[in-house]
Design a protein around this motif. Structure first.
Motif, PDB file in Angstrom:
ATOM      1  N   THR A 115       0.233  -0.269  -0.912  1.00  0.00           N
ATOM      2  CA  THR A 115       0.781   1.091  -0.930  1.00  0.00           C
ATOM      3  C   THR A 115       1.010   1.603   0.483  1.00  0.00           C
ATOM      4  N   VAL A 119       5.040   1.895   0.999  1.00  0.00           N
ATOM      5  CA  VAL A 119       5.478   3.212   0.511  1.00  0.00           C
ATOM      6  C   VAL A 119       5.435   4.228   1.647  1.00  0.00           C
ATOM      7  N   ILE A 126       3.536   7.754  -3.375  1.00  0.00           N
ATOM      8  CA  ILE A 126       2.285   7.147  -2.906  1.00  0.00           C
ATOM      9  C   ILE A 126       1.251   7.033  -4.027  1.00  0.00           C
ATOM     10  N   VAL A 172       2.396   4.678  -6.982  1.00  0.00           N
ATOM     11  CA  VAL A 172       2.325   3.245  -6.650  1.00  0.00           C
ATOM     12  C   VAL A 172       0.870   2.799  -6.544  1.00  0.00           C
ATOM     13  N   LEU A 173       0.025   3.633  -5.963  1.00  0.00           N
ATOM     14  CA  LEU A 173      -1.388   3.285  -5.849  1.00  0.00           C
ATOM     15  C   LEU A 173      -2.025   3.153  -7.230  1.00  0.00           C
ATOM     16  N   THR A 180      -0.435  -0.226  -8.776  1.00  0.00           N
ATOM     17  CA  THR A 180      -0.923  -1.461  -8.157  1.00  0.00           C
ATOM     18  C   THR A 180      -2.416  -1.640  -8.391  1.00  0.00           C
TER      19      THR A 180
END
Length: 400
Positions: free
Chosen positions: A326, A330, A336, A339-340, A343
Motif C-alpha cells: 500500500t 498507492v 489508501i 487497498v490496505l 491486501t
C-alpha cells in the motif's frame, strides 16, 4: 454464492481492519422493500464494503465502468453485484450504455432489491459533503416511472464517517437517515423534470448531511479535528466489543463539532493549537491526551501477553506485505485504506492457505489451531492499543 461468501469473510475481517463500528438509524432501512441507498463517498471501495456488511439484505453497487474492461473483471464484479456506470471521461459514446445500467437498476428495484449509489461521484477523504450529481435522482424517478409509480420506492440517505480516512484500525460511524419517498415528488417531476430532480436532490443532500460529521469550511478542518479528537476522550468502550447500535457516538461527535463551530474564535484556535502541539511533542494521540484508562487493561496485558506474541509472529509477514504494498503503490489518499483492507485480507488468506497445505503434509495435527489464528491477530492488535493507553497514562502528567 460468491457475494455471500465474501460478505461473511470480509465482515469478519472488518473486526481486524477497524477498531469499532458505530451504527445509527439501522431501523430506517426496510428489510424487503425496494430502496436506493444514497451515500457520501470518502474511501473508494471500502465505503461500499461497510454498507454491505452492515445490512443483511443483498446490495447492488453502482461503480465506475473502467474497472469492467476485461471479461474476467466483468464476470467477478457481476457476481458481487456491481453495476458499471459510465462517465464523460470514459468517452461520450459510452454514456449511452448508462441507459442499460438504468434499465438494470429499474429491474432490480422492481424486484424489491437495494441499490447503493455514491451521489457525490468520485471519492474524497474529507469530513464534508460536496454537491451531489443527478444520477441518484434520475435513477429514482426513472425506476418509479417504470414501475408505474405503484411501488413505494424509497431513498435512504447514508452518512459514512471515518475518524481518520487513511488510518488502519480507525473507527467508523454509519448513519442511516429517515427515508425519502420518491412518489412524494411525482407531481413536481411530471410538471417540470429539471425542477423535480433539483427538489429531490436537495432533500437527499440534506438527508446525507444530517448523518455526517460535516465541517462546513476547509479552513476549519485542522482545528475542528483537534476538537473532535479531544471530545472522543469523553467516550470509553470495552476492549473486545466491535459493533455498536444506536449507542450515541455519532450524535456526540456532531454535538462536539456544533459546539466548536459556535465558539470558533482566534482564542479557541490558539488553545487547541497549543494543546495539539504539546501532545505531538510527547507523541501522544489527542484522543488519549486526557482520557482515563478503562479498568481491566493491566490484567489484559498480563494474561494475553503470550497469545498476542503468537499472533504477532504468525501474522507479521502478510500484514507487513500489505502495509509495504500500500505504501509503495498507492499515492491517492482516497484509495489508501481500501487497498490496505483488500491486501491485508488477501495476503492473510493466502498465508493461511500456505500454512494449511504445508501442515497438512508435515504436521496435520496442527491444522486444529488454524481457526484460532484470526482471534490471535485481533488479540495482538488489541494488545497494542491497550499498551498505548497505558503509555498515555504515564505521559499525561507531562501535559499539565
Amino acid at each position: 454464492m460468491l457475494y455471500k461468501v465474501l460478505h461473511l469473510l470480509i465482515g469478519a475481517w472488518m473486526r481486524i481492519h477497524l477498531k469499532r463500528l458505530f451504527i445509527r438509524g439501522l431501523d430506517n432501512v426496510p428489510k424487503n422493500e425496494p430502496i436506493i441507498l444514497t451515500c457520501n463517498h470518502g474511501n473508494a471501495f471500502l465505503d461500499a464494503v461497510l454498507v454491505a456488511i452492515t445490512l443483511k439484505r443483498p446490495v447492488h453497487f453502482l461503480t465506475r465502468a473502467d474497472v469492467f474492461k476485461k471479461p474476467w473483471q466483468r464476470y467477478i464484479l457481476g457476481k458481487i453485484k456491481m453495476i458499471p456506470v459510465y462517465r464523460i471521461r470514459d468517452g461520450l459514446d459510452s454514456l449511452e450504455q448508462n441507459n442499460e445500467t438504468f434499465s438494470r437498476c429499474s429491474k432490480i428495484l422492481k424486484d424489491g432489491g437495494a441499490i447503493l449509489i455514491f451521489s457525490e461521484g468520485n471519492a474524497h477523504p474529507e469530513k464534508r459533503l460536496r454537491p451531489l450529481k443527478k444520477g441518484s435522482a434520475r435513477i429514482a424517478f426513472q425506476s418509479a416511472e417504470a414501475m408505474g409509480w405503484t411501488s413505494d420506492l424509497k431513498i435512504i440517505p447514508v452518512g459514512i464517517n471515518y475518524i481518520e480516512h487513511t488510518r488502519f484500525r480507525t473507527e467508523v460511524m454509519l448513519g442511516f437517515g429517515p427515508s425519502i419517498t420518491v412518489s412524494d415528488f411525482r407531481s413536481e417531476y411530471e410538471s417540470d423534470q429539471a425542477r423535480g430532480l433539483r427538489a429531490i436532490n436537495h432533500q437527499i443532500f440534506q438527508g446525507i448531511q444530517q448523518e455526517m460529521i460535516h465541517i462546513p469550511e476547509r479552513a476549519q478542518d485542522d482545528f475542528a479535528n483537534i476538537a473532535l479528537a479531544i471530545g472522543r476522550a469523553e467516550k470509553q468502550y470495552p476492549l473486545f466489543r466491535f459493533r455498536y447500535l444506536d449507542e450515541g457516538r455519532l450524535d456526540h461527535e456532531q454535538q462536539v463539532l456544533a459546539n466548536f463551530i459556535e465558539r470558533d474564535s482566534p482564542d479557541l484556535r490558539d488553545k487547541l493549537h497549543r494543546f495539539a502541539k504539546k501532545s505531538g511533542e510527547l507523541h501522544l494521540p489527542l484522543s488519549l491526551a486526557h482520557a482515563q484508562v478503562p479498568q481491566g487493561r493491566t490484567a489484559f496485558l498480563i494474561l494475553c501477553f503470550i497469545p498476542a506474541f503468537l499472533g504477532l509472529i504468525i501474522h507479521a509477514l502478510p500484514m507487513s506485505l500489505a502495509f509495504w504494498f500500500t505504501g509503495k503503490k498507492v499515492r491517492d489518499a482516497q484509495f489508501i485504506n481500501s487497498v490496505l483492507m483488500g491486501t491485508g485480507f488477501f495476503f492473510t488468506a493466502f498465508w493461511y492457505l500456505f500454512i494449511i497445505i504445508s501442515k497438512a503434509i508435515y504436521a496435520p495435527y496442527l491444522l486444529f489451531f488454524i481457526p484460532f489464528f484470526p482471534i490471535l491477530l485481533r488479540i495482538t492488535l488489541l494488545y497494542s492499543e491497550a499498551l498505548s493507553q497505558q503509555r498515555a497514562r504515564a505521559l499525561r502528567k507531562k501535559m499539565k
